[in-house]
Design a protein around this motif. Structure first.
Motif, mmCIF file in Angstrom:
data_model
loop_
_atom_site.group_PDB
_atom_site.id
_atom_site.type_symbol
_atom_site.label_atom_id
_atom_site.label_comp_id
_atom_site.label_asym_id
_atom_site.label_seq_id
_atom_site.Cartn_x
_atom_site.Cartn_y
_atom_site.Cartn_z
ATOM 1 N N SER A 209 11.953 13.232 -54.419
ATOM 2 C CA SER A 209 12.225 14.658 -54.578
ATOM 3 C C SER A 209 11.586 15.481 -53.469
ATOM 4 O O SER A 209 12.033 16.593 -53.173
ATOM 5 N N PHE A 210 10.541 14.946 -52.841
ATOM 6 C CA PHE A 210 9.877 15.654 -51.746
ATOM 7 C C PHE A 210 10.529 15.334 -50.407
ATOM 8 O O PHE A 210 10.929 16.221 -49.657
ATOM 9 N N PHE A 211 10.668 14.042 -50.097
ATOM 10 C CA PHE A 211 11.153 13.656 -48.779
ATOM 11 C C PHE A 211 12.666 13.776 -48.650
ATOM 12 O O PHE A 211 13.168 13.969 -47.547
ATOM 13 N N GLN A 212 13.392 13.621 -49.732
ATOM 14 C CA GLN A 212 14.840 13.711 -49.659
ATOM 15 C C GLN A 212 15.342 15.039 -50.221
ATOM 16 O O GLN A 212 16.471 15.140 -50.701
ATOM 17 N N HIS A 213 14.493 16.040 -50.156
ATOM 18 C CA HIS A 213 14.879 17.373 -50.599
ATOM 19 C C HIS A 213 16.003 17.901 -49.699
ATOM 20 O O HIS A 213 16.129 17.506 -48.539
ATOM 21 N N ARG A 214 16.800 18.793 -50.244
ATOM 22 C CA ARG A 214 17.939 19.287 -49.459
ATOM 23 C C ARG A 214 17.474 20.059 -48.229
ATOM 24 O O ARG A 214 18.237 20.187 -47.254
ATOM 25 N N ILE A 215 16.231 20.575 -48.242
ATOM 26 C CA ILE A 215 15.693 21.215 -47.042
ATOM 27 C C ILE A 215 15.580 20.202 -45.916
ATOM 28 O O ILE A 215 15.833 20.509 -44.747
ATOM 29 N N HIS A 216 15.209 18.963 -46.275
ATOM 30 C CA HIS A 216 15.108 17.905 -45.268
ATOM 31 C C HIS A 216 16.480 17.628 -44.656
ATOM 32 O O HIS A 216 16.622 17.518 -43.428
ATOM 33 N N TRP A 217 17.480 17.513 -45.520
ATOM 34 C CA TRP A 217 18.832 17.281 -45.023
ATOM 35 C C TRP A 217 19.336 18.479 -44.221
ATOM 36 O O TRP A 217 20.017 18.320 -43.205
ATOM 37 N N PHE A 218 18.999 19.682 -44.674
ATOM 38 C CA PHE A 218 19.430 20.877 -43.957
ATOM 39 C C PHE A 218 18.820 20.935 -42.566
ATOM 40 O O PHE A 218 19.469 21.362 -41.600
ATOM 41 N N SER A 219 17.560 20.526 -42.428
ATOM 42 C CA SER A 219 16.913 20.540 -41.116
ATOM 43 C C SER A 219 17.602 19.567 -40.164
ATOM 44 O O SER A 219 17.764 19.853 -38.969
ATOM 45 N N ILE A 220 18.007 18.393 -40.695
ATOM 46 C CA ILE A 220 18.734 17.437 -39.861
ATOM 47 C C ILE A 220 20.064 18.036 -39.406
ATOM 48 O O ILE A 220 20.445 17.942 -38.225
ATOM 49 N N PHE A 221 20.777 18.667 -40.327
ATOM 50 C CA PHE A 221 22.062 19.290 -39.983
ATOM 51 C C PHE A 221 21.868 20.415 -38.975
ATOM 52 O O PHE A 221 22.633 20.557 -38.020
ATOM 53 N N ASN A 222 20.820 21.213 -39.180
ATOM 54 C CA ASN A 222 20.536 22.312 -38.265
ATOM 55 C C ASN A 222 20.234 21.784 -36.862
ATOM 56 O O ASN A 222 20.710 22.335 -35.861
ATOM 57 N N SER A 223 19.458 20.714 -36.777
ATOM 58 C CA SER A 223 19.142 20.117 -35.480
ATOM 59 C C SER A 223 20.391 19.541 -34.826
ATOM 60 O O SER A 223 20.559 19.626 -33.602
ATOM 61 N N PHE A 224 21.263 18.944 -35.637
ATOM 62 C CA PHE A 224 22.504 18.393 -35.095
ATOM 63 C C PHE A 224 23.378 19.493 -34.501
ATOM 64 O O PHE A 224 23.962 19.327 -33.422
ATOM 65 N N MET A 225 23.468 20.633 -35.180
ATOM 66 C CA MET A 225 24.249 21.744 -34.652
ATOM 67 C C MET A 225 23.632 22.277 -33.361
ATOM 68 O O MET A 225 24.339 22.704 -32.445
#
Length: 583
Positions: A209-225
């Motif tokens: 719940s901490f490491f796979q939080h949607r904020i973590h996924w959002f940061s990856i998506f943001n970096s990809f963009m």
């Protein structure tokens, strides 16, 4: 590639062998190890540790059961295990049993009082599974507050066939402490069948719940963009801006000499005679590039091994793997640094090799020596033993240095000849005055903002796992972030270097390196924010420990990102000067 495949196969074999080393028969002894380090506070520095029996606890039953360090990483982390004295038999319940009785002296009382006030807790291992327990608690319902010590331990252990797959510790027996108090320490053990698979027994310590939080996924998506945007920006420079430059230069080439002399000459073509000039301090520059190649190689290989091997299940295994990979990859350092120094025309190649080999290890040893000195003063178990210091020194002298020498010799002979598309002028060209926004120092500072923005969310998770009490296990995210960081750094440094060359400033080598390395500056600034606002560390030891090792981390990151930025920019510069015909 063969080396990486061999390491992956070796790691998988170790994982399979480890599973067969944890088999017990009924009534066979299961050793409960007491980690002799003591950790202060749930949000304080978990790295500041003290010996367990520095507190007035009983040692219980005395047995000659010794623990040896399985890995060098375990030694460097200060892990010292000692038999707890609790008699535990596999699948045999133990009723409440007295371990020992103890009368508190005035000194014992003050020691326990300080431990409870500062939220001390201890750590134990049962079949390599960690267990944590608090020393005591503060009862604030009364005035003045009462300080209570936990004197009873209850171990609930789960088994699956012949293997231990789960363990939980419950502390109770709250007793008020005071000088002269009679304390009775007890324990009990309860076994129960569990359906947990042995290979999944460490999953309970992870925090999805901490490491796979949607904020973590959002940061990856943001970096990809961000990567998509920067790649598009670089492509626009290559296709549109440079196309206009090519057309202008070709038009100038078609004019006669008089018209060309009277023409408006400016831009990156005008520094073609100096753009491939060796940088100032070529020996230091080559050593930094070699060390950066080394750090990047170690980071990628260690991350891949962590994905395959699940290092969080073994104490100190990640650190041991990083040390082994660092030593084994030393030829990369020598090859990259030695070949570059040869292309620059350097003659002191032995000095360059020594500086490249010991650039990062010397910083690590210097900071570790300072922290070790303070740890000895505070009687902390984090003090590195002298024998381990000798072992690390032996690795540097007899493994890293010879392998770096081999890489240097190969690099100088295979890639040491300069093959630039433009001839270097004998006399350096004067650098004209520039506008304030294309000054090298400003470009350097601005260049680290976007790369830091692509990784700062991941930095939070890494800092939390190292300085707090989370187990980092999402190494797939780390590898992806490393790739994104590399792409962003290359794109940013290419853009910054293009602006610099367009201003007719040919000092792009150090500028491109510093532009990428400035990411580490922002990471270190973020670590200061994390220290003051996300932790509760205090005192000289905790402060020096934190900022010392964060400085090493920032230095290694700076060498890596600086090298990535320079390598990408070097390919870009070579490409554009190959495309245009230079007389």
């Amino acid at each position: 590639m063969r080396v990486l495949i061999s390491l992956l196969l070796f790691t998988s074999l170790l994982v399979e062998a480890d599973e067969h080393d944890h088999l017990y028969e009924v009534d066979e002894e299961v050793v409960l190890w007491m980690n002799t380090k003591f950790q202060v506070g749930p949000y304080s520095n978990r790295q500041e540790t003290y010996t367990y029996f520095s507190l007035p606890f009983c040692k219980g039953e005395k047995k000659e059961i010794g623990h040896y360090h399985e890995t060098m990483g375990e030694s460097l982390l200060g892990v010292e295990l000692e038999f707890s004295g609790l008699d535990i038999k596999f699948r045999t319940n133990t009723k409440k049993t007295v371990v020992c009785e103890k009368k508190l002296t005035e000194t014992d009382y003050k020691t326990l009082l300080y431990a409870i006030q500062n939220s001390y807790y201890y750590q134990m291992y049962l079949d390599d599974m960690p267990i944590w327990g608090m020393v005591g608690e503060i009862d604030n319902t009364v005035n003045p507050p009462a300080y209570k010590l936990y004197t009873h331990k209850r171990l609930d252990i789960g088994y699956n066939d012949k293997q231990v797959v789960d363990v939980n510790l419950t502390t109770d027996g709250r007793v008020d402490i005071r000088p002269g108090a009679e304390l009775t320490f007890t324990y009990e053990v309860q076994w129960s069948k569990s359906e947990v698979d042995f290979t999944k027994r460490f999953d309970k310590y992870l925090d999805p719940s901490f490491f796979q939080h949607r904020i973590h996924w959002f940061s990856i998506f943001n970096s990809f963009m961000m990567v998509v945007f920067l790649v598009g920006l670089v492509w626009m420079i290559l296709v549109r801006t440079l196309r206009k430059d090519y057309a202008r230069y070709q038009k100038e080439d078609s004019l006669d000499d008089l018209d060309a002399d009277l023409g408006d000459e400016y831009g990156w073509k005008q520094v073609h005679g100096d753009v491939f000039r060796p940088p100032s301090m070529p020996l230091l520059f080559s050593s930094c590039i070699g060390a950066g190649y080394h750090v990047f190689t170690v980071a990628v290989i260690t991350t891949i091994l962590a994905i395959v091997g699940e290092f969080y299940t073994e104490r100190g295994s990640l650190l041991s793997a990083a040390i082994f990979v660092y030593a084994a990859c030393s030829p990369v350092n020598g090859y990259a640094g030695g070949s570059m120094y040869a292309r620059f025309g350097g003659r002191h190649w032995i000095k360059q090799m020594l500086l490249g080999a010991f650039l990062l290890p010397s910083m690590v040893c210097g900071v570790a020596f300072l922290i070790n000195f303070i740890a000895i003063y505070y009687h902390a178990s984090r003090a590195i033993p002298f024998t381990i210091m000798l072992a690390v020194s032996a690795i540097c002298l007899f493994v890293i240095l010879p392998l770096t020498l081999v890489g240097t010799v190969i690099g100088r002979n295979m890639a040491g000849s300069a093959d630039y598309p433009c001839r270097v002028n004998a006399v350096p060209r004067p650098i004209p005055d520039k506008k304030w926004f294309v000054q090298p120092w400003l470009i350097t500072l601005a260049g680290g903002v976007l790369p830091f923005g692509s990784i700062f969310i991941e930095m939070y998770f890494i800092f939390t796992s190292f300085w707090a009490y989370k187990i980092y296990y999402v190494y797939g995210f780390m590898l992806l972030v490393t790739i994104i960081l590399s792409i962003v750094t290359v794109c940013v440094t290419i853009v910054c270097s293009y602006f610099l060359l367009n201003a007719e400033d040919y000092r792009w080598r150090w500028t491109s390196f510093a532009c990428g390395a400035s990411t580490a500056f922002y990471v270190y600034m973020y670590s200061m924010y994390y220290f003051f606002f996300k932790t509760k560390m205090y005192g000289l030891f905790q402060t020096v420990f934190y900022f010392g090792y964060m400085g090493i981390f920032a230095a290694a990151l700076g060498l890596m990102t600086g090298t990535i930025g320079y390598v990408g920019t070097a390919k870009f510069v070579r490409k554009i000067y190959q495309t245009v015909k230079i007389d």
